[in-house]
Design a protein around this motif. Structure first.
Motif: not given
Length: 1024
Positions: A895-900
């Motif tokens: 979730a913290d790296n959802i853009e990736a």
């Protein structure tokens, strides 16, 4: 070393003979007189504690008849029997020093549903929510709504004439009782229902026991009607126990049900009930009205009732503040937000129900128009600025639309009862004046005087309740271990009883009388002798729950509020050292949230699987409190006993263990209760008091084994994390040995371990180790794109492909995965009470993980249970000032790296069903819900099922003694969901959950990340 502990509570010979004879008479249920069963049922949700002589668990109406007939014989006229349902009473209603008749264990069946005529027939051990779950497919429900609806039984509701939220519309339990089957004190079966005039005439002319009872009660009503009208207050909460005002119902029919409802087991054992049920309202909404002070919320209730709501409930800022610290808050916080949130000191929850959207909106508009006019509202926002305040004290309002939103808020409100008991310190809010009822228009003035009384003692308290009915729940905080504070409770009781009388109200608005029956003569006045006549006719020998409601003659006294043993009197005998050592257990207030019927809720799987009160957090906490008292009697400090244990004591342990079956050490009974715990830790979050069984269980087991040898399976499980790296060097040999029939037999019969998992053939060689040298070589830019996977024994060695897939998904997202050097997590050590070993492991592992985290690298755990060990158990075992390592769950990092993740190309949308780990269900609901967002970002659909425990829970399901219970728990919750889906559709986050599904359903289901990886463009095979 702890000493042998023998209880000093011998059974009276009369009861020994009675229970033995009962078994001979063909009683089919269980008959228990062991100390642990008696202790488990010695408390309810009240301040009292009364040790029974025995407990019986009837299986049917016939068992109740057998029991009552025996008790009715001349030899046993002094035997006392008291029925018990959910045990959630707040006034000692089901406590007795005689025989407890627990109807809830077996007599819990819904017998018949007639949807067309809208009635249902049930055994009285059925739980209220269980009944409504059975009725839901017919779009029907049983209306009286209680905060304890997930564990309160229909029998308990009938016996207290329970009501709750929405009672102004739906009435009380008696308003929905059509027929009752009651076993009288001599074994006679009494059938009751409303009698039409011609039926009444025939009955009054008859001479059977039933006819005589009807005639007596009818005569009391006819002869005293004017006095009844004068004495009974015109309240929604009428003066139950015994309800003389409704002997003739609104249609003029003679109805003994209205006397039995609220009789608290003093007139008979109610076995079956035919109940009226109603259509479920199609639509619902809640308007949350916020106030600058609590008194304004009370005074405003009458104004709000002008909008004709279904119900109006209120909570004060203390209760609201406690809710904010509870796991449930994130489900409702959106409705309480606003500019003036910090200024809120009271909230009214105004509910509307309707069959169509137009009607519902009209009702809401009617209230909001009233609100906005009343506060000179300006602008379009539903929050009001400080300069628009008026004497009404309203700050604003918000609206929750839809059944899901409304149910979430009501669930929070229901937890308010228990949450009050979780105040810090020794003085805890307790029930003894908690359900007063006055005419609603008098409520605000009444509460002002109520608060003046409490404030005069400088007490803390919280308030909430049903302001539409004039009922408010008030629980003053007292430390009942202190004799002076106990005296204050009795003083307050007397003063509040007088205050209720002054305002034309009742001391018992909805929770029954119980021990408070002492005040019955005060409120019933000249009518009290009529209650005694009823008691004498139904129970001439005063055997049924004596001392409550009424006595059969003037020579026999009612119980006194200060004459019944209290928990505090018991607990003040526990030494301070012992009390502090088991703080995770001793504050249990008996609210019974752990008796939750719903198999889809996480708490408590061992109780759900056994229906045995001993195997619940409340039962275990009760046993520990008694155990601590016995230790204190022998001046034993538990912490010192733990420290003084040494290997030199092993020969003595060996001898004592050989004779274990022949000695009556109470520690054995406590151990059996603890051994049945799954250590799932649902209680640590879902119990309103935050009773943490796994924590005090671990300490108890450690202490128990200072006196007795450990079973071999403890050493097998405790050392597993340490030996697996060596076994993994020769996986084929290990798997061959573990698969051999002889080895399986030895492990089951001699070690107590079954269905051991096999090692993965794959190793984790393709993931670089996060060594200090490798980390130091990373540039700042590389560190921002590096993730460290924290290993655990179960996934690294039994599910290595999962760890490999996690690493591959990380690479697919553009990051570099590293593997933290393998070190034991220690959770199995903690579960089995190897506390010294666990502390060493926790400190060693923490140093290693801190060294990685200090380099700025995120730590990600694989298994939810093992990961949460860093967040819970580690915190209690690390040196003061040392922070536990911050290890994220997989979904938290995703979730913290959802853009990736969004940059990864996934194949077309598919639909999956997630079966979360119970740690996520109880401790990490926010994290659980992140999976849906992650799958949406990947273009997939994910349905998250609300389930209870799978029954495996680490190694619990692998222990031979637990295998059958493990399977029962799986059948209760997971079985239907797993059977309803293909394996490829199902996802599970827990290693133990996937293992249980494989064992019980022969299905191999994946972790959510494996499903994502399988849909990534490069189509990596995640089935390795």
């Amino acid at each position: 070393m702890i000493p042998k502990l023998a209880p000093f509570h011998d059974l009276e010979q009369l009861y020994v003979t009675f229970l033995q004879e009962l078994a001979q008479r063909g009683f089919k249920g269980e008959i228990k007189s062991d100390f642990s069963n008696r202790v488990a049922l010695s408390t309810d949700n009240s301040i009292y504690q009364v040790l029974p002589q025995g407990v019986v668990y009837p299986t049917s109406k016939d068992d109740l008849v057998t029991l009552a007939k025996l008790a009715g014989e001349d030899t046993f006229k002094d035997v006392v029997i008291t029925p018990r349902g959910g045990g959630t009473g707040t006034n000692g209603q089901s406590l007795t020093d005689g025989v407890v008749v627990d109807i809830s264990r077996h007599m819990n069946k819904v017998l018949e549903i007639n949807a067309e005529e809208r009635w249902v027939r049930v055994q009285t051990g059925v739980v209220k929510d269980q009944l409504n779950a059975a009725l839901k497919p017919f779009n029907l429900f049983f209306a009286p709504d209680l905060s304890t609806s997930n564990r309160a039984t229909i029998g308990g509701m009938i016996n207290t004439d329970a009501s709750g939220q929405g009672s102004c519309v739906y009435g009380k339990t008696r308003d929905h009782v059509l027929e009752l089957e009651t076993v009288l004190s001599d074994g006679t079966l009494l059938s009751t229902r409303a009698l039409e005039p011609e039926e009444r005439s025939a009955v009054l002319a008859g001479d059977s026991r039933s006819d005589q009872l009807h005639a007596l009660v009818d005569d009391i009503f006819v002869s005293n009607q004017a006095l009844i009208d004068e004495v009974f207050p015109p309240l929604n909460r009428c003066m139950t126990g015994y309800d003389l005002a409704h002997i003739h119902d609104q249609e003029g029919r003679l109805n003994l049900n209205n006397v039995l409802c609220g009789s608290e087991g003093t007139l008979g054992l109610i076995a079956e009930a035919k109940l009226n049920v109603l259509p479920i309202p199609r639509l619902s909404a809640l308007v949350l009205v916020k106030y600058a002070d609590f008194n304004s919320s009370l005074r405003d209730a009458t104004e709000l009732m002008r909008a004709n709501p279904t119900s109006v409930e209120t909570i004060d800022s203390k209760v609201l503040g406690l809710a904010m610290q509870d796991f449930i808050w994130h489900q409702v916080e959106e409705f309480f937000a606003g500019e003036n949130t910090d200024a809120v000191r009271g909230i009214n929850l105004v509910e509307f129900t309707a069959e169509d959207e137009t009607s519902l909106q009209q009702k809401i508009d009617g209230l909001t128009a009233l609100l906005e006019t009343g506060i000179a509202h300006q602008g379009n926002t539903t929050d009001f600025n400080a300069d628009t305040f008026t004497p009404s004290g309203r700050l604003g309002y918000s609206i929750a639309l839809g059944r899901d939103a409304v149910n979430r808020i009501w669930t929070m409100r229901k937890r308010a009862v228990g949450l009050l008991g979780n105040a810090p310190g020794e003085a805890r809010p307790i029930p003894f004046v908690e359900d007063t009822a006055v005419p609603p228009e008098n409520l605000a003035d009444f509460i002002l005087e109520f608060r003046e009384i409490l404030d005069s003692y400088q007490l803390q308290y919280g308030m909430f309740g049903h302001v539409d009915a004039g009922v408010l729940h008030v629980r003053p905080a007292l430390d009942m271990k202190d004799p002076k504070q106990e005296d204050i409770a009795w003083e307050i009781s007397d003063r509040i009883a007088d205050l209720c009388h002054q305002y034309g109200g009742l001391l018992w608005g909805e929770h029954g009388k119980g021990v408070r029956s002492e005040y019955a003569p005060k409120f019933f006045g000249a009518l009290y002798p009529q209650l005694q006549k009823i008691k004498a006719a139904f129970d001439p020998h005063n055997q049924l729950n004596p001392g409550k409601i009424a006595t059969p003659s003037a020579e026999i006294e009612l119980l006194k509020i200060d004459g019944v043993p209290t928990r505090g009197q018991h607990d003040r005998q526990v030494s301070q050292a012992a009390w502090n050592s088991f703080s995770d257990a001793v504050y249990c207030n008996g609210n019974g949230a752990c008796y939750n019927w719903n198999p889809a809720d996480a708490m408590c799987p061992s109780y759900k699987g056994t229906r045995d009160r001993i195997h619940s957090p409340k039962g275990r906490a009760s046993l520990v409190r008694s155990w601590l008292k016995m230790l204190s009697d022998q001046e034993v400090d538990p912490d010192q006993a733990l420290k003084s244990s040494s290997i030199l004591q092993t020969p003595g342990k060996f001898l004592r263990s050989l004779n274990k079956k022949r000695n009556d050490d109470f520690s054995h009974q406590v151990y059996d209760a603890m051994a049945g715990c799954l250590s799932c830790k649902a209680c640590a979050s879902q119990c309103p008091i935050k009773v943490d069984v796994p924590e005090f269980r671990a300490k108890f087991i450690a202490l128990y084994h200072t006196r007795y040898l450990r079973p071999l399976k403890d050493y097998l499980v405790g050392t597993l994390e340490f030996v697996l790296p060596w076994c993994a060097k020769v996986p084929a040999l290990y798997n061959g040995v573990m698969s051999a029939r002889l080895v399986k037999t030895v492990l089951e019969k001699w070690v107590g371990f079954v269905d051991g998992p096999l090692l993965s053939k794959n190793r984790l060689h393709n993931i670089p180790i996060a060594s200090a040298r490798r980390i130091n070589k990373l540039s700042p830019e590389q560190r921002q794109k590096t993730v460290v996977i924290v290993q655990d024994a179960f996934t690294s060695y039994f599910e290595a492909p999962l760890v490999q897939d996690l690493a591959e998904l990380i690479r697919t997202m553009g990051f570099t995965p590293l593997l933290a050097p393998y070190k034991a997590n220690g959770k199995p050590l903690h579960v089995h009470g190897f506390l010294k070993g666990f502390q060493r492991v926790a400190q060693r592992n923490t140093r290693m993980l801190h060294s990685i985290a200090q380099a700025g690298l995120p730590l990600v755990g694989v298994d939810p249970s093992m990961t949460h060990t860093y967040r819970m158990e580690y915190k209690k075992f690390l040196p003061e000032g040392t922070e536990a390592p911050q290890v994220q769950l997989i979904q938290e990092w995703l979730a913290d790296n959802i853009e990736a993740l969004k940059h990864v190309q996934f194949r077309g949308g598919q639909r999956f069903t997630l079966l979360p780990h119970c740690i996520e269900q109880s401790h990490a609901t926010k994290a659980r819900d992140l999976w849906a967002d992650i799958f949406t970002a990947a273009g997939q659909q994910l349905d998250t099922q609300s389930l209870g425990c799978c029954g495996m829970s680490g190694t619990y399901g692998h222990e031979a003694r637990n295998r059958d219970t493990s399977r029962k728990i799986y059948q209760l919750s997971w079985h239907n969901s797993v059977d309803a889906h293909e394996a490829d559709e199902l996802l599970a986050t827990g290693y133990s959950c996937r293992s249980q599904v494989k064992r019980e359903a022969q299905k191999h289901i994946r972790h959510p990340l494996q499903a994502l990886l399988s849909l990534a463009a490069h189509n990596v095979d995640s089935s390795r």
